[in-house]
Design an enzyme around this catalytic site. Structure first.
Site, PDB file in Angstrom:
ATOM      1  N   LYS A   1      -3.227  -0.862  -5.657  1.00 36.80           N
ATOM      2  CA  LYS A   1      -2.627   0.264  -6.390  1.00 36.80           C
ATOM      3  C   LYS A   1      -1.354   0.729  -5.701  1.00 36.80           C
ATOM      4  O   LYS A   1      -0.322   0.941  -6.349  1.00 36.80           O
ATOM      5  CB  LYS A   1      -3.656   1.400  -6.488  1.00 36.80           C
ATOM      6  CG  LYS A   1      -3.181   2.591  -7.299  1.00 36.80           C
ATOM      7  CD  LYS A   1      -4.342   3.320  -7.948  1.00 36.80           C
ATOM      8  CE  LYS A   1      -5.092   4.225  -7.004  1.00 36.80           C
ATOM      9  NZ  LYS A   1      -4.346   5.445  -6.649  1.00 36.80           N
TER      10      LYS A   1
ATOM     11  N   ARG B   1       4.704   0.853  -5.990  1.00 34.93           N
ATOM     12  CA  ARG B   1       5.984   0.630  -5.310  1.00 34.93           C
ATOM     13  C   ARG B   1       6.763  -0.514  -5.944  1.00 34.93           C
ATOM     14  O   ARG B   1       7.993  -0.466  -6.040  1.00 34.93           O
ATOM     15  CB  ARG B   1       5.737   0.382  -3.822  1.00 34.93           C
ATOM     16  CG  ARG B   1       5.313   1.694  -3.098  1.00 34.93           C
ATOM     17  CD  ARG B   1       4.578   1.386  -1.801  1.00 34.93           C
ATOM     18  NE  ARG B   1       4.297   2.578  -0.998  1.00 34.93           N
ATOM     19  CZ  ARG B   1       3.274   3.418  -1.194  1.00 34.93           C
ATOM     20  NH1 ARG B   1       2.426   3.230  -2.211  1.00 34.93           N
ATOM     21  NH2 ARG B   1       3.087   4.451  -0.389  1.00 34.93           N
TER      22      ARG B   1
ATOM     23  N   GLY C   1      -1.549  11.083  -7.916  1.00 38.17           N
ATOM     24  CA  GLY C   1      -0.801  11.783  -6.873  1.00 38.17           C
ATOM     25  C   GLY C   1       0.297  10.914  -6.289  1.00 38.17           C
ATOM     26  O   GLY C   1       1.393  11.400  -5.971  1.00 38.17           O
TER      27      GLY C   1
ATOM     28  N   ARG D   1      -3.638  19.642  -7.142  1.00 42.28           N
ATOM     29  CA  ARG D   1      -3.347  19.046  -5.829  1.00 42.28           C
ATOM     30  C   ARG D   1      -2.047  19.576  -5.227  1.00 42.28           C
ATOM     31  O   ARG D   1      -1.102  19.883  -5.944  1.00 42.28           O
ATOM     32  CB  ARG D   1      -3.330  17.509  -5.954  1.00 42.28           C
ATOM     33  CG  ARG D   1      -4.683  16.984  -6.408  1.00 42.28           C
ATOM     34  CD  ARG D   1      -4.725  15.489  -6.467  1.00 42.28           C
ATOM     35  NE  ARG D   1      -4.563  14.884  -5.165  1.00 42.28           N
ATOM     36  CZ  ARG D   1      -4.414  13.580  -4.961  1.00 42.28           C
ATOM     37  NH1 ARG D   1      -4.385  12.763  -6.007  1.00 42.28           N
ATOM     38  NH2 ARG D   1      -4.296  13.088  -3.758  1.00 42.28           N
TER      39      ARG D   1
ATOM     40  N   SER E   1       0.367  11.288   6.077  1.00 43.11           N
ATOM     41  CA  SER E   1       0.404  10.984   4.643  1.00 43.11           C
ATOM     42  C   SER E   1       1.484   9.962   4.322  1.00 43.11           C
ATOM     43  O   SER E   1       2.674  10.220   4.499  1.00 43.11           O
ATOM     44  CB  SER E   1       0.642  12.270   3.842  1.00 43.11           C
ATOM     45  OG  SER E   1       0.985  11.938   2.513  1.00 43.11           O
TER      46      SER E   1
ATOM     47  N   ASP F   1      -9.143   6.300   1.768  1.00 41.18           N
ATOM     48  CA  ASP F   1      -9.738   6.311   0.427  1.00 41.18           C
ATOM     49  C   ASP F   1     -11.143   5.697   0.394  1.00 41.18           C
ATOM     50  O   ASP F   1     -11.794   5.713  -0.649  1.00 41.18           O
ATOM     51  CB  ASP F   1      -8.841   5.532  -0.547  1.00 41.18           C
ATOM     52  CG  ASP F   1      -7.524   6.257  -0.812  1.00 41.18           C
ATOM     53  OD1 ASP F   1      -7.478   7.495  -0.668  1.00 41.18           O
ATOM     54  OD2 ASP F   1      -6.538   5.583  -1.155  1.00 41.18           O
TER      55      ASP F   1
ATOM     56  N   LYS G   1      -7.822  15.224  -2.069  1.00 42.37           N
ATOM     57  CA  LYS G   1      -7.638  13.997  -2.866  1.00 42.37           C
ATOM     58  C   LYS G   1      -7.921  14.317  -4.341  1.00 42.37           C
ATOM     59  O   LYS G   1      -7.904  15.474  -4.727  1.00 42.37           O
ATOM     60  CB  LYS G   1      -8.551  12.889  -2.327  1.00 42.37           C
ATOM     61  CG  LYS G   1      -8.188  12.443  -0.911  1.00 42.37           C
ATOM     62  CD  LYS G   1      -6.851  11.757  -0.872  1.00 42.37           C
ATOM     63  CE  LYS G   1      -6.450  11.366   0.527  1.00 42.37           C
ATOM     64  NZ  LYS G   1      -5.064  10.876   0.601  1.00 42.37           N
TER      65      LYS G   1
HETATM   66  C1  S3P Z   1      -1.337   6.348  -0.956  1.00 42.54           C
HETATM   67  C2  S3P Z   1      -1.534   7.068   0.187  1.00 42.54           C
HETATM   68  C3  S3P Z   1      -2.766   7.799   0.494  1.00 42.54           C
HETATM   69  C4  S3P Z   1      -3.928   7.414  -0.412  1.00 42.54           C
HETATM   70  C5  S3P Z   1      -3.514   7.255  -1.843  1.00 42.54           C
HETATM   71  C6  S3P Z   1      -2.398   6.229  -1.981  1.00 42.54           C
HETATM   72  C7  S3P Z   1      -0.063   5.653  -1.171  1.00 42.54           C
HETATM   73  O1  S3P Z   1      -2.504   9.175   0.368  1.00 42.54           O
HETATM   74  O2  S3P Z   1      -4.965   8.360  -0.322  1.00 42.54           O
HETATM   75  O3  S3P Z   1      -4.606   6.841  -2.626  1.00 42.54           O
HETATM   76  O4  S3P Z   1       0.023   4.758  -2.015  1.00 42.54           O
HETATM   77  O5  S3P Z   1       0.902   5.985  -0.448  1.00 42.54           O
HETATM   78  P1  S3P Z   1      -1.886  10.003   1.608  1.00 42.54           P
HETATM   79  O6  S3P Z   1      -1.018   9.090   2.359  1.00 42.54           O
HETATM   80  O7  S3P Z   1      -1.128  11.133   1.009  1.00 42.54           O
HETATM   81  O8  S3P Z   1      -3.069  10.434   2.420  1.00 42.54           O
END
Ligand code: S3P
Length: 438
Positions: free
Chosen positions: A22, A27, A95, A123, A168, A320, A347
């Site tokens: 994902k 990206r 998110g 969120r 993050s 995750d 989350k």
């Molecule tokens: C993600 C980063 C993570 C993860 C999300 C996907 C990403 O969140 O929990 O499912 O693709 O950058 P955080 O980096 O904000 O913890």
């Protein structure tokens, strides 16, 4: 809402391939959508979250088409040439799409409004609003820094040096992506390493990005304004999706399953390390590289698990995967203590509270702390399962799949209130589960 009861399963056997990662899928669409020329993406995850990113990139001017064979062809809008979207960007449950695209808009002279579903609308967005405001963008968020949120980008934006206050990858990526169209050098300092797909892929698309180290912290710099050049991307399988099958095969006696094409980037593979520490029998076969990421097929056989204290330092590389790790721990012998999990509370749902309630309803013994969960395992004895009331998933795909796995080793089955959110990240989950348990 579509409820479903997951019942005791025969051993999981055979081979299956999990869908594309994902994080990498988001990206690939975004960066191809900014590059000059035609990029072809294979293995893209066609889940709702990623489709939200595709729809948003189209509104910003990228030309994105899906061919009959599943290849996605993207003609970039060109960095610096984004169109102003005429309607709100609906990010659904995602998110990652929201925060990364806020970064993108922040350094372009366009405005846009982000909206999302009930989960996403709760969120926190201040974590990206703060650094992106420092770069010159302005935001009108709903109370508490949530969606709906209007973003007014700035061009030229101001390059900043930003030290992440939370571990993050989304915040890191938002700032780096804003830095792409910002004249000068934008720097992100990461006290704790998080997933590095943005850095790897932007380098592939031709951005000038450097990674260094200073006093044990990761320092990432990006030079703007960048020119991205189209390239083809092959998306490896998602370790976060594979995790449900790694745990399921580990706890269902007699299982012997090969999960093919699993991305094993060290910033993502913590679940494999922790399951092995608990005694899981996971073998890495056919290790190779796909799209600049390490990948292997994982053979997992049933093995009795033992509870451990999970090292909080490993949390970012499996952030995750905790909901499904809690399920593994609920069936293990002895106690598993997980700490350092405060990020789980923000989350798609509050994953500590929601999993504590769901596992308790299914007959497990757990104790919730502010930053973690302690799980007292049954030693392999199946959970009782739910009786009457379904467990509540709160629009969180990973809660639904984790409790599905819990149901597979339960006496009475586990009823999950809503399986629809599974489509955000793993549309073929039910089908693959059925195929492996036939
Ligand atoms: C993600 C980063 C993570 C993860 C999300 C996907 C990403 O969140 O929990 O499912 O693709 O950058 P955080 O980096 O904000 O913890």
């Amino acid at each position: 809402m579509t409820s479903h009861t997951f019942t005791s399963s025969p051993p999981l056997k055979g081979r299956l391939t999990v869908p594309g990662d994902k994080s990498i899928s988001h990206r690939s669409l975004m960066f191809a959508g900014l590059a000059v020329g035609e990029s072809r993406i294979t293995g893209l995850l066609e889940g709702e979250d990623v489709l939200a990113t595709a729809a948003a990139m189209r509104k910003l001017g990228a030309d994105i088409e899906r061919l009959g064979d599943g290849t996605w062809v993207v003609y970039g809008a060109g960095l610096g040439s984004l169109l102003e979207p005429r309607t709100a960007l609906d990010m659904g449950n995602s998110g990652t799409s929201t925060r990364l695209m806020m970064g993108l808009l922040a350094s372009h002279a366009v405005s846009a409004t982000f909206v999302g579903d009930a989960s996403l609308s709760g969120r926190p967005m201040n974590r990206v609003i703060e650094p992106l405001s420092q770069m010159g963008a302005s935001f009108e968020a709903s109370s508490g820094g949530t969606l709906p949120c209007m973003v007014r980008g700035a061009f030229p934006a101001v390059p900043i040096t930003y030290r992440l206050p939370v571990a993050s990858a989304q915040v890191k990526s938002a700032v780096l992506i804003a830095g792409l169209n910002t004249p000068g050098i934008t720097t992100v300092i990461e006290p704790v390493a998080t997933r590095d797909h943005t850095e790897r892929m932007l380098t592939g698309f031709g951005a000038q990005l450097e990674i260094g180290e200073d006093k044990g912290e990761r320092v990432i710099t990006i030079h703007g304004e960048a020119d991205l050049t189209a390239m083809d991307v092959t998306v490896p399988g998602d370790p976060s999706s594979a995790a449900f099958f790694l745990v399921a095969a580990s706890i269902i006696p007699g299982s012997d399953l090969v999960v093919e094409n699993v991305g094993l980037n060290p910033t993502r593979a913590g679940i494999v390390t922790v399951l092995k520490q608990m005694g899981a029998d996971i073998e890495e076969l056919n290790a190779r590289e796909v799209g600049g990421e390490p990948v292997a097929d994982l053979r997992v056989r049933y093995a009795p698990l033992t509870g451990i204290d999970v090292d909080p330092a490993i949390v970012p590389s499996m952030v995750d995967e905790f909901p499904v790790l809690f399920v593994a721990a609920a069936l293990a012998k002895g106690t598993t203590r997980c700490t350092g999990l405060e990020e789980l509370r923000v989350k798609e749902s509050d994953r500590i509270a929601v999993m504590a309630a769901a596992l308790t309803a299914a007959g497990a013994r757990v104790e919730e702390q502010e930053d973690g969960l302690t799980i007292y395992g049954t030693g392999g004895e199946p959970l009782n399962g739910t009786s009457g009331e379904p467990v509540k998933t709160h629009l969180d795909h990973r809660i639904a799949m984790s409790m599905a796995v819990a149901g597979l080793t339960s006496k009475n089955g586990v009823e999950v209130d809503d399986t629809a959110p599974i489509a955000t990240s793993f549309p073929s989950f039910m089908e693959l589960l059925e195929g492996a348990s036939r």
